[in-house]
Scaffold this motif. Structure first.
Motif, PDB file in Angstrom:
ATOM      1  N   LEU A 169     -34.927  21.609 -24.147  1.00  0.00           N
ATOM      2  CA  LEU A 169     -35.428  20.034 -23.933  1.00  0.00           C
ATOM      3  C   LEU A 169     -36.273  20.029 -22.509  1.00  0.00           C
ATOM      4  CD1 LEU A 169     -32.048  18.157 -24.601  1.00  0.00           C
ATOM      5  CD2 LEU A 169     -34.124  17.983 -25.747  1.00  0.00           C
ATOM      6  N   SER A 170     -35.804  20.908 -21.801  1.00  0.00           N
ATOM      7  CA  SER A 170     -36.712  20.893 -20.442  1.00  0.00           C
ATOM      8  C   SER A 170     -38.007  21.009 -20.955  1.00  0.00           C
ATOM      9  CB  SER A 170     -36.055  21.883 -19.565  1.00  0.00           C
ATOM     10  OG  SER A 170     -36.844  22.005 -18.497  1.00  0.00           O
ATOM     11  N   ASN A 171     -38.366  22.135 -21.635  1.00  0.00           N
ATOM     12  CA  ASN A 171     -39.604  22.555 -22.208  1.00  0.00           C
ATOM     13  C   ASN A 171     -40.276  21.263 -22.823  1.00  0.00           C
ATOM     14  OD1 ASN A 171     -39.629  24.998 -21.085  1.00  0.00           O
ATOM     15  ND2 ASN A 171     -38.955  25.700 -23.285  1.00  0.00           N
ATOM     16  N   MET A 172     -39.672  20.453 -23.474  1.00  0.00           N
ATOM     17  CA  MET A 172     -40.204  19.010 -24.101  1.00  0.00           C
ATOM     18  C   MET A 172     -40.777  18.172 -23.097  1.00  0.00           C
ATOM     19  SD  MET A 172     -38.069  18.690 -27.689  1.00  0.00           S
ATOM     20  CE  MET A 172     -37.850  17.027 -27.384  1.00  0.00           C
ATOM     21  N   TYR A 173     -39.867  18.156 -22.131  1.00  0.00           N
ATOM     22  CA  TYR A 173     -40.260  17.079 -20.897  1.00  0.00           C
ATOM     23  C   TYR A 173     -41.344  17.724 -20.122  1.00  0.00           C
ATOM     24  CZ  TYR A 173     -36.594  13.981 -22.019  1.00  0.00           C
ATOM     25  OH  TYR A 173     -35.487  13.133 -22.571  1.00  0.00           O
ATOM     26  N   ALA A 174     -41.457  18.882 -19.961  1.00  0.00           N
ATOM     27  CA  ALA A 174     -42.430  19.468 -18.969  1.00  0.00           C
ATOM     28  C   ALA A 174     -43.778  19.434 -20.073  1.00  0.00           C
ATOM     29  CB  ALA A 174     -42.257  20.950 -18.972  1.00  0.00           C
ATOM     30  N   TYR A 175     -43.896  19.406 -21.248  1.00  0.00           N
ATOM     31  CA  TYR A 175     -45.107  19.130 -22.125  1.00  0.00           C
ATOM     32  C   TYR A 175     -45.479  17.645 -21.886  1.00  0.00           C
ATOM     33  CZ  TYR A 175     -47.855  18.276 -26.079  1.00  0.00           C
ATOM     34  OH  TYR A 175     -49.209  17.996 -26.978  1.00  0.00           O
ATOM     35  N   SER A 176     -44.756  16.773 -22.084  1.00  0.00           N
ATOM     36  CA  SER A 176     -45.002  15.584 -21.508  1.00  0.00           C
ATOM     37  C   SER A 176     -45.796  15.239 -20.445  1.00  0.00           C
ATOM     38  CB  SER A 176     -43.632  14.484 -21.910  1.00  0.00           C
ATOM     39  OG  SER A 176     -43.161  14.670 -23.187  1.00  0.00           O
ATOM     40  N   LEU A 177     -45.022  15.893 -19.275  1.00  0.00           N
ATOM     41  CA  LEU A 177     -45.645  15.795 -18.021  1.00  0.00           C
ATOM     42  C   LEU A 177     -47.161  16.242 -17.840  1.00  0.00           C
ATOM     43  CD1 LEU A 177     -42.624  16.838 -15.761  1.00  0.00           C
ATOM     44  CD2 LEU A 177     -43.419  14.520 -16.073  1.00  0.00           C
ATOM     45  N   LYS A 178     -47.102  17.527 -18.615  1.00  0.00           N
ATOM     46  CA  LYS A 178     -48.496  17.914 -18.575  1.00  0.00           C
ATOM     47  C   LYS A 178     -49.378  16.943 -19.497  1.00  0.00           C
ATOM     48  CE  LYS A 178     -46.850  22.664 -18.005  1.00  0.00           C
ATOM     49  NZ  LYS A 178     -46.569  24.051 -18.895  1.00  0.00           N
ATOM     50  N   GLU A 179     -49.059  16.508 -20.420  1.00  0.00           N
ATOM     51  CA  GLU A 179     -49.840  15.610 -21.135  1.00  0.00           C
ATOM     52  C   GLU A 179     -50.358  14.287 -20.444  1.00  0.00           C
ATOM     53  OE1 GLU A 179     -47.919  13.386 -24.317  1.00  0.00           O
ATOM     54  OE2 GLU A 179     -49.419  13.968 -25.838  1.00  0.00           O
TER      55      GLU A 179
END
Length: 130
Positions: A58-68
């Motif tokens: 889940l943390s990786n998914m949120y990190a992806y959204s931040l990078k987006e």
């Protein structure tokens, strides 16, 4: 509340504008949503903070959204003519300012945070950033 999808749509819709137009529209949308009782802070950051050390997937998914979101900022900066070698640095700084003011608003409920966000984001030096 202002959904994550709506917030992303607002950013994506306006990313092909110059930085000043993009930021003015973004902050205006946030202020309007706040006045309507539909914005309570960035759900990506709030939830991401809570799960960062608990659930890696889940943390990786949120990190992806931040990078987006940083990528959306980068796109507007590029559209504004910022040199390629400065894009990443300026986009990261803009993201930190943006999220910092949202976290401040969420904790204090002080809507002036959006005025300060607008001022700080517009004052970012786009061309001679060291």
């Amino acid at each position: 509340h202002l959904s994550l999808r709506r917030q992303r749509q607002m950013c994506i819709r306006d990313r092909n504008n110059t930085w000043d137009v993009f930021i003015n529209k973004l902050v205006s949308d946030l202020k309007n949503s706040t006045s309507l009782g539909k914005f309570f802070g960035c759900p990506i950051v709030i939830l991401g903070l809570e799960i960062a050390f608990i659930e890696e997937d889940l943390s990786n998914m949120y990190a992806y959204s931040l990078k987006e979101l940083i990528g959306i900022f980068k796109n507007s900066l590029k559209f504004s003519g910022v040199p390629e070698d400065k894009l990443d640095s300026i986009a990261r700084k803009a993201f930190a300012i943006y999220e910092g003011h949202i976290v401040y608003y969420r904790i204090t409920k002080d809507e002036s945070a959006f005025d300060f966000m607008l001022k700080d984001l517009l004052e970012i030096e786009l061309y001679n950033n060291l």
